[in-house]
Design a protein around this motif. Structure first.
Motif, PDB file in Angstrom:
ATOM      1  N   PRO A  53     -21.588  59.549 -63.603  1.00  0.00           N
ATOM      2  CA  PRO A  53     -21.757  60.230 -62.310  1.00  0.00           C
ATOM      3  C   PRO A  53     -20.639  61.247 -62.068  1.00  0.00           C
ATOM      4  CG  PRO A  53     -22.054  57.862 -62.076  1.00  0.00           C
ATOM      5  CD  PRO A  53     -21.534  58.091 -63.464  1.00  0.00           C
ATOM      6  N   SER A  54     -20.942  62.302 -61.303  1.00  0.00           N
ATOM      7  CA  SER A  54     -20.025  63.430 -61.215  1.00  0.00           C
ATOM      8  C   SER A  54     -18.678  63.093 -60.579  1.00  0.00           C
ATOM      9  CB  SER A  54     -20.688  64.585 -60.452  1.00  0.00           C
ATOM     10  OG  SER A  54     -21.084  64.178 -59.158  1.00  0.00           O
ATOM     11  N   VAL A  55     -18.663  62.298 -59.512  1.00  0.00           N
ATOM     12  CA  VAL A  55     -17.383  61.955 -58.874  1.00  0.00           C
ATOM     13  C   VAL A  55     -16.534  61.104 -59.810  1.00  0.00           C
ATOM     14  CG1 VAL A  55     -16.297  60.694 -56.973  1.00  0.00           C
ATOM     15  CG2 VAL A  55     -18.245  62.192 -56.520  1.00  0.00           C
ATOM     16  N   ALA A  56     -17.156  60.120 -60.459  1.00  0.00           N
ATOM     17  CA  ALA A  56     -16.429  59.286 -61.424  1.00  0.00           C
ATOM     18  C   ALA A  56     -15.971  60.113 -62.618  1.00  0.00           C
ATOM     19  CB  ALA A  56     -17.310  58.134 -61.894  1.00  0.00           C
ATOM     20  N   ALA A 115      -7.486  63.864 -53.096  1.00  0.00           N
ATOM     21  CA  ALA A 115      -8.128  62.689 -53.687  1.00  0.00           C
ATOM     22  C   ALA A 115      -8.849  61.874 -52.618  1.00  0.00           C
ATOM     23  CB  ALA A 115      -7.084  61.839 -54.394  1.00  0.00           C
ATOM     24  N   GLY A 116      -8.220  61.743 -51.446  1.00  0.00           N
ATOM     25  CA  GLY A 116      -8.872  61.028 -50.351  1.00  0.00           C
ATOM     26  C   GLY A 116     -10.161  61.702 -49.920  1.00  0.00           C
ATOM     27  N   LEU A 117     -10.147  63.040 -49.879  1.00  0.00           N
ATOM     28  CA  LEU A 117     -11.358  63.774 -49.510  1.00  0.00           C
ATOM     29  C   LEU A 117     -12.468  63.564 -50.540  1.00  0.00           C
ATOM     30  CD1 LEU A 117      -9.832  67.162 -48.276  1.00  0.00           C
ATOM     31  CD2 LEU A 117     -10.901  65.384 -46.874  1.00  0.00           C
ATOM     32  N   TRP A 158     -14.413  60.418 -50.169  1.00  0.00           N
ATOM     33  CA  TRP A 158     -15.312  60.417 -49.019  1.00  0.00           C
ATOM     34  C   TRP A 158     -16.518  61.335 -49.217  1.00  0.00           C
ATOM     35  CZ3 TRP A 158     -15.428  57.463 -44.678  1.00  0.00           C
ATOM     36  CH2 TRP A 158     -14.316  56.651 -44.431  1.00  0.00           C
ATOM     37  N   THR A 159     -16.558  62.075 -50.312  1.00  0.00           N
ATOM     38  CA  THR A 159     -17.635  63.037 -50.542  1.00  0.00           C
ATOM     39  C   THR A 159     -18.836  62.372 -51.217  1.00  0.00           C
ATOM     40  OG1 THR A 159     -16.027  64.842 -50.819  1.00  0.00           O
ATOM     41  CG2 THR A 159     -18.257  65.220 -51.647  1.00  0.00           C
ATOM     42  N   PRO A 160     -20.039  62.503 -50.664  1.00  0.00           N
ATOM     43  CA  PRO A 160     -21.227  61.961 -51.332  1.00  0.00           C
ATOM     44  C   PRO A 160     -21.450  62.623 -52.696  1.00  0.00           C
ATOM     45  CG  PRO A 160     -21.702  62.527 -49.039  1.00  0.00           C
ATOM     46  CD  PRO A 160     -20.349  63.086 -49.356  1.00  0.00           C
TER      47      PRO A 160
END
Length: 250
Positions: A38-41, A88-90, A93-95
């Motif tokens: 997945p893109s965030v990971a 990193a925190g943002l 929180w991003t879908p």
């Protein structure tokens, strides 16, 4: 085995790119996405993996740290770390779907910065005067946030910002660029690790390649002509930015 070799090779190339001009995640992120991550990971794993290579390159260039527009390395370091943690925190929180849509635009922003900063830098420096330092501090905080959020080509964007404000060429600024990008990523890595979204098995393969590539690239970067480094990096960034747009909006 083929996938593992591909990941290691991506790490080698990306580590060398980061040492030479930046933009290593333009290689690692597409490879990780191609493996089905997945893109965030994938973004978090890429950031963690490239960090050792960036650190190795910073060690090679450690004698080249200098103030930028009158701002010392310690102040720049503190701002970069703060921004990296915020970014990193943002990201956490991003879908996932939203990040997929944002990714090509972030890549385009980095590519444009690399392409046009050398042309408008002298013009900006002539008009900023004493206002260069406050602009640098504000810009560095935003780039720290960008680095923690996306990480992609943050070194390129730092080089682009600094070349607008400081007249030194990219080779002179290489040590500072590597240290600040590594610092922003270090803060982000801590957040990603605590959130549990890092694929640590992949990190070992990708990071090992990036470590070797980063050290070799930094040594090579002291010998290669700057126009060649910039030209090859820009071509690669344009190609991968187009690929990101096709992936997100086809």
């Amino acid at each position: 085995m083929d996938e593992a070799l591909l990941v290691i090779a991506a790490g080698l190339i990306a580590g060398a790119m980061n040492a030479l001009a930046g933009g290593g995640s333009f290689v690692t992120l597409p490879v990780l996405l191609a493996t089905g991550m997945p893109s965030v990971a994938a973004n978090a794993t890429s950031t963690v993996s490239l960090w050792p290579g960036g650190l190795a390159s910073a060690v090679v260039y450690r004698g080249g740290l200098r103030p930028i527009a009158g701002v010392g390395p310690r102040v720049m370091l503190a701002i970069s770390i703060t921004g990296g943690a915020i970014g990193a925190g943002l990201l956490l929180w991003t879908p996932e779907r939203l990040f997929d849509r944002l990714l090509p635009w972030l890549a385009l922003l980095a590519t444009l910065a690399l392409a046009f900063a050398p042309r408008i830098g002298p013009w900006m420096q002539a008009r900023l005067g004493s206002r260069g330092a406050p602009l640098l501090l504000a810009g560095q905080l935003l780039l720290g946030i960008y680095g923690g959020y996306y990480g992609g080509a943050v070194g390129l964007m730092m080089s682009a910002l600094w070349s607008l404000i400081d007249s030194a060429d990219l080779k002179v600024l290489a040590g500072s660029r590597l240290l600040m990008a590594t610092a922003a990523n270090a803060a982000a890595i801590l957040c990603f690790a605590l959130a549990g979204i890092v694929a640590w098995g992949t990190v070992l393969l990708l990071g090992g390649g990036a470590l070797a590539g980063g050290y070799a690239g930094a040594a090579l970067g002291k010998r290669l002509p700057l126009p060649l480094v910039r030209g090859v990096t820009l071509v690669l960034c344009v190609a991968i930015t187009i690929a990101f747009f096709l992936r997100a909006y086809r």
